[in-house]
Write a protein that holds these residues in place. Structure first.
Motif, PDB file in Angstrom:
ATOM      1  N   PHE A 276      54.222  -3.450 -22.558  1.00 44.70           N
ATOM      2  CA  PHE A 276      54.058  -2.023 -22.764  1.00 44.70           C
ATOM      3  C   PHE A 276      53.334  -1.402 -21.581  1.00 44.70           C
ATOM      4  O   PHE A 276      52.273  -1.880 -21.174  1.00 44.70           O
TER       5      PHE A 276
ATOM      6  N   GLY B 233      54.537   3.566 -23.765  1.00 45.55           N
ATOM      7  CA  GLY B 233      55.983   3.567 -23.699  1.00 45.55           C
ATOM      8  C   GLY B 233      56.540   2.792 -24.879  1.00 45.55           C
ATOM      9  O   GLY B 233      55.797   2.238 -25.692  1.00 45.55           O
ATOM     10  N   THR B 234      57.852   2.735 -24.958  1.00 47.08           N
ATOM     11  CA  THR B 234      58.508   2.095 -26.097  1.00 47.08           C
ATOM     12  C   THR B 234      58.606   0.583 -25.959  1.00 47.08           C
ATOM     13  O   THR B 234      59.032  -0.087 -26.897  1.00 47.08           O
ATOM     14  N   GLY B 235      58.201   0.049 -24.821  1.00 50.85           N
ATOM     15  CA  GLY B 235      58.152  -1.399 -24.666  1.00 50.85           C
ATOM     16  C   GLY B 235      59.413  -1.987 -24.060  1.00 50.85           C
ATOM     17  O   GLY B 235      60.518  -1.441 -24.210  1.00 50.85           O
TER      18      GLY B 235
ATOM     19  N   ASP C 285      56.601   0.439 -34.234  1.00 48.45           N
ATOM     20  CA  ASP C 285      57.939   0.437 -34.790  1.00 48.45           C
ATOM     21  C   ASP C 285      58.947   0.251 -33.680  1.00 48.45           C
ATOM     22  O   ASP C 285      58.779   0.782 -32.569  1.00 48.45           O
TER      23      ASP C 285
ATOM     24  N   GLY D 143      61.648   0.680 -31.145  1.00 43.59           N
ATOM     25  CA  GLY D 143      62.172   1.879 -30.507  1.00 43.59           C
ATOM     26  C   GLY D 143      61.155   2.987 -30.309  1.00 43.59           C
ATOM     27  O   GLY D 143      61.457   3.991 -29.655  1.00 43.59           O
ATOM     28  N   HIS D 144      59.965   2.800 -30.863  1.00 44.93           N
ATOM     29  CA  HIS D 144      58.921   3.830 -30.731  1.00 44.93           C
ATOM     30  C   HIS D 144      57.679   3.323 -30.010  1.00 44.93           C
ATOM     31  O   HIS D 144      56.799   4.102 -29.682  1.00 44.93           O
ATOM     32  N   GLY D 145      57.586   2.044 -29.795  1.00 43.00           N
ATOM     33  CA  GLY D 145      56.376   1.509 -29.190  1.00 43.00           C
ATOM     34  C   GLY D 145      55.212   1.665 -30.143  1.00 43.00           C
ATOM     35  O   GLY D 145      55.360   1.527 -31.357  1.00 43.00           O
ATOM     36  N   LEU D 146      54.039   1.954 -29.613  1.00 45.03           N
ATOM     37  CA  LEU D 146      52.851   2.175 -30.430  1.00 45.03           C
ATOM     38  C   LEU D 146      52.563   3.670 -30.487  1.00 45.03           C
ATOM     39  O   LEU D 146      52.519   4.344 -29.457  1.00 45.03           O
TER      40      LEU D 146
END
Lengths: 111, 114
Positions: free
Chosen positions: A90, A102-104, B38, B40-43
């Protein structure tokens, strides 16, 4: 408000190959940037951070990142990955005492 | 030196039930945070606290309640759980508040709402 974009949701790579995980941020003012790693079923731990000074930042486990202000990027690199590097990565930017993530990117290292 | 602990690590509950996730840190850090993770949403930040009895909303606070009567504890309550709150929840704290401060994360609680 700040935002962080990690365009690659998953990056497959073979063991001992180099890898780059991309991160772009939105702010045009001074920023503080982070990379965190999350191994399976664990919390996040800090890989490295950029606060100021040298644009090349070295972190743990052989990772490094380069801050590029003109391209608003903070890409993470490793010259030779191991199976044990398989994890979610991340990118985050500091907003006061908060972090915007970011979304990872899932780094999947294959033998 | 235990750092940040979260309990329970896994929880299954039913829609409409109240559930509380616990977070405890042994460092006396002033700032604490709750995130949900979640795909697709990261943290995403739910709530944070600058000190005991000081809390503030994050990006996704709806459906959650927090309190902080003691510096070391920061419980997160879902007053009436919904399936959309199925997620992995992480607690974090900051050693020294300020721009660029590193956050330390707990191991997470995986919550399933059926």
């Amino acid at each position: 408000a700040q935002s962080v974009t990690q365009l690659d949701s998953q990056v497959p790579v073979f063991e001992e190959a180099p890898v780059e995980l991309r991160c772009n941020y939105s702010s045009s003012v001074s920023v503080y940037l982070f990379w965190y790693v999350q191994y399976p079923n664990q919390g996040l731990q800090l890989l490295l951070k950029y606060l100021s000074g040298s644009t090349l930042v070295k972190g743990i486990n052989g990772f490094e990142a380069e801050f590029n202000k003109s391209q608003t990027s903070f890409h993470l690199r490793k010259p030779s990955v191991h199976i044990s590097d398989t994890a979610e990565y991340f990118c985050a930017v500091s907003e006061g005492n908060k972090l915007i993530f970011g979304t990872g990117t899932l780094l999947a290292v294959q033998p | 030196d235990a750092g940040i602990t979260q309990s329970p690590r896994y929880k299954i509950t039913e829609t409409g039930r109240q559930v509380t996730l616990m977070c405890h840190q042994t460092w006396s850090h002033s700032y604490m945070f709750w995130y949900r993770q979640d795909l697709g949403h990261g943290l995403r930040l739910i709530y944070y606290s600058a000190a005991a009895d000081i809390t503030d909303k994050g990006e996704v606070p709806d459906g959650y309640v927090v309190s902080r009567s003691k510096t070391e504890n920061f419980p997160l309550t879902l007053e009436s759980a919904t399936r959309s709150q199925t997620s992995v929840y992480f607690c974090a704290s900051i050693h020294a508040p300020g721009q660029g401060a590193e956050q330390y994360f707990g191991p997470g609680t995986r919550l399933t709402v059926t």
